[in-house]
Design a protein around this motif. Structure first.
Motif, short mmCIF file in Angstrom:
data_model
loop_
_atom_site.label_atom_id
_atom_site.label_comp_id
_atom_site.label_asym_id
_atom_site.label_seq_id
_atom_site.Cartn_x
_atom_site.Cartn_y
_atom_site.Cartn_z
N SER A 49 0.86 -1.17 0.00
CA SER A 49 0.00 0.00 0.00
C SER A 49 0.91 1.23 0.00
CB SER A 49 -0.89 0.03 1.24
OG SER A 49 -0.11 0.29 2.41
N THR A 51 0.97 3.84 1.85
CA THR A 51 1.39 4.21 3.20
C THR A 51 2.50 3.30 3.70
OG1 THR A 51 -0.87 4.94 3.66
CG2 THR A 51 0.59 4.64 5.54
N MET A 52 2.36 1.99 3.52
CA MET A 52 3.39 1.04 3.94
C MET A 52 4.66 1.21 3.12
SD MET A 52 4.16 -1.40 6.06
CE MET A 52 2.67 -2.15 6.71
N GLY A 55 6.64 4.31 4.57
CA GLY A 55 7.31 4.02 5.83
C GLY A 55 8.49 3.07 5.66
N THR A 56 8.29 2.00 4.89
CA THR A 56 9.36 1.03 4.66
C THR A 56 10.54 1.67 3.94
OG1 THR A 56 7.76 -0.79 4.57
CG2 THR A 56 9.91 -1.17 3.54
N GLY A 102 -1.13 9.48 9.28
CA GLY A 102 -1.84 8.67 10.25
C GLY A 102 -3.26 9.14 10.47
N HIS A 105 -5.37 8.51 7.23
CA HIS A 105 -5.56 7.09 6.97
C HIS A 105 -6.71 6.53 7.81
CE1 HIS A 105 -4.36 2.85 6.26
NE2 HIS A 105 -3.88 3.35 5.15
N ASP A 113 -5.15 5.88 0.61
CA ASP A 113 -4.12 5.20 -0.17
C ASP A 113 -4.24 5.51 -1.66
OD1 ASP A 113 -2.63 4.07 1.82
OD2 ASP A 113 -3.68 2.16 1.81
N HIS A 208 7.03 6.65 11.43
CA HIS A 208 6.20 5.74 10.62
C HIS A 208 6.14 4.36 11.27
CE1 HIS A 208 4.58 7.34 6.88
NE2 HIS A 208 5.63 8.14 6.79
N PHE A 211 3.55 3.81 13.83
CA PHE A 211 2.20 3.64 13.28
C PHE A 211 2.05 2.28 12.58
CE2 PHE A 211 2.25 8.42 13.18
CZ PHE A 211 1.21 8.60 14.09
N ASN A 213 3.83 1.27 9.93
CA ASN A 213 3.96 1.42 8.48
C ASN A 213 5.31 0.97 7.94
OD1 ASN A 213 1.42 2.61 8.45
ND2 ASN A 213 2.22 4.69 8.60
N ASP A 215 7.73 -2.54 7.08
CA ASP A 215 7.90 -4.00 6.99
C ASP A 215 9.38 -4.29 7.22
OD1 ASP A 215 8.24 -6.65 6.18
OD2 ASP A 215 6.55 -6.53 4.81
#
Length: 261
Positions: A49, A51-52, A55-56, A102, A105, A113, A208, A211, A213, A215
């Protein structure tokens, strides 16, 4: 969270490592473009996504930039005054950007997204155009060292806000600004940009993470490839035409931006 067993075992892990290596190689060769390439790859190829993906990518960028920051610190190729003034604006801006993600979302009123994906597409196209202008038109003479602290803080805040929301621009945006408004030598320009980008991506990436977000497994696989890629790219800089590589990145960004719109 991603795990190798969920996506086809070791073969998928290998592709992630290769992705990290290729992006790291390009960053090592060109000095920019990491987030501009990694974020769309995470979304379009690996199904993250937006958002993910943001952050990643920020956490991944913080770790990779840490090595470069340490190297420039040892070489004394950092203008700490510029880093401090930019960070005074960019870190608060980045934090606000992450909090904004955040908050939005959580809203059931619209698909954040989907909106973020289209916004990222626009940003990629804009950055591609900016990079193309820089590629075709390079000033022969600097205009003098930046003297207005407010300009640094203002640009830092706006750039940090963009990075917090999209992960894009921690290197590219600020180096474009520093090139146009300072008389820093090439070594100081790159070193200052890398060190500032480290502090910005670290602060926004960790927020992030709070939250959810990020991996972390995916980040670890990316780093297995990107660190060797960056080191190799740095060694190849004397042998591969810089304009050719930057042109390649520009083409990727334009195509990606159009696809995401």
């Amino acid at each position: 969270m991603w795990t190798p067993s969920e996506q086809g075992s070791e073969m998928m892990a290998l592709w992630i490592i290769i992705t990290g290596f290729l992006v790291g190689l390009l960053v090592g060769l060109t000095g920019m473009g990491g987030a501009l390439l990694m974020t769309p790859l995470l979304i379009l190829i690996y199904g993250f996504s937006p958002t993910m993906a943001v952050g990643t990518d920020l956490v991944y960028a913080a770790v990779t930039k840490a090595a470069g920051a340490l190297q420039h610190f040892k070489q004394k190729t950092v203008d700490w005054d510029v880093v401090k003034k930019l960070a005074l604006g960019s870190i608060p801006g980045g934090i606000i950007g992450v909090i904004l993600i955040g908050f939005l979302h959580q809203s059931p009123a619209f698909s954040f997204d989907l909106i973020l994906k289209k916004f990222l597409g626009i940003i990629f196209i804009l950055f591609a155009v900016m990079m193309l202008v820089r590629l075709l038109w390079t000033r022969e003479k600097a205009e003098g060292k930046l003297v207005k602290n407010r300009s640094l803080k203002r640009v830092g805040f706006l750039g940090g806000l963009l990075v917090g929301i999209t992960s894009v621009g921690s290197g590219s945006l600020f180096i474009l600004f520093l090139m146009s408004r300072t008389s820093l030598s090439a070594a100081l320009l790159v070193g200052t940009d890398v060190v500032h980008a480290f502090f910005l991506t670290l602060s926004t990436g960790m927020l992030h993470a709070t939250f959810g977000n990020v991996d972390w497994v995916f980040v670890s696989y990316l780093l297995m490839g990107s660190i060797p890629g960056i080191l190799l790219g740095g060694r190849l800089t004397l042998h591969v035409p810089d304009k050719l590589l930057r042109g390649f990145i520009i083409c990727i960004l334009l195509a990606t931006g159009v696809m995401m719109l």
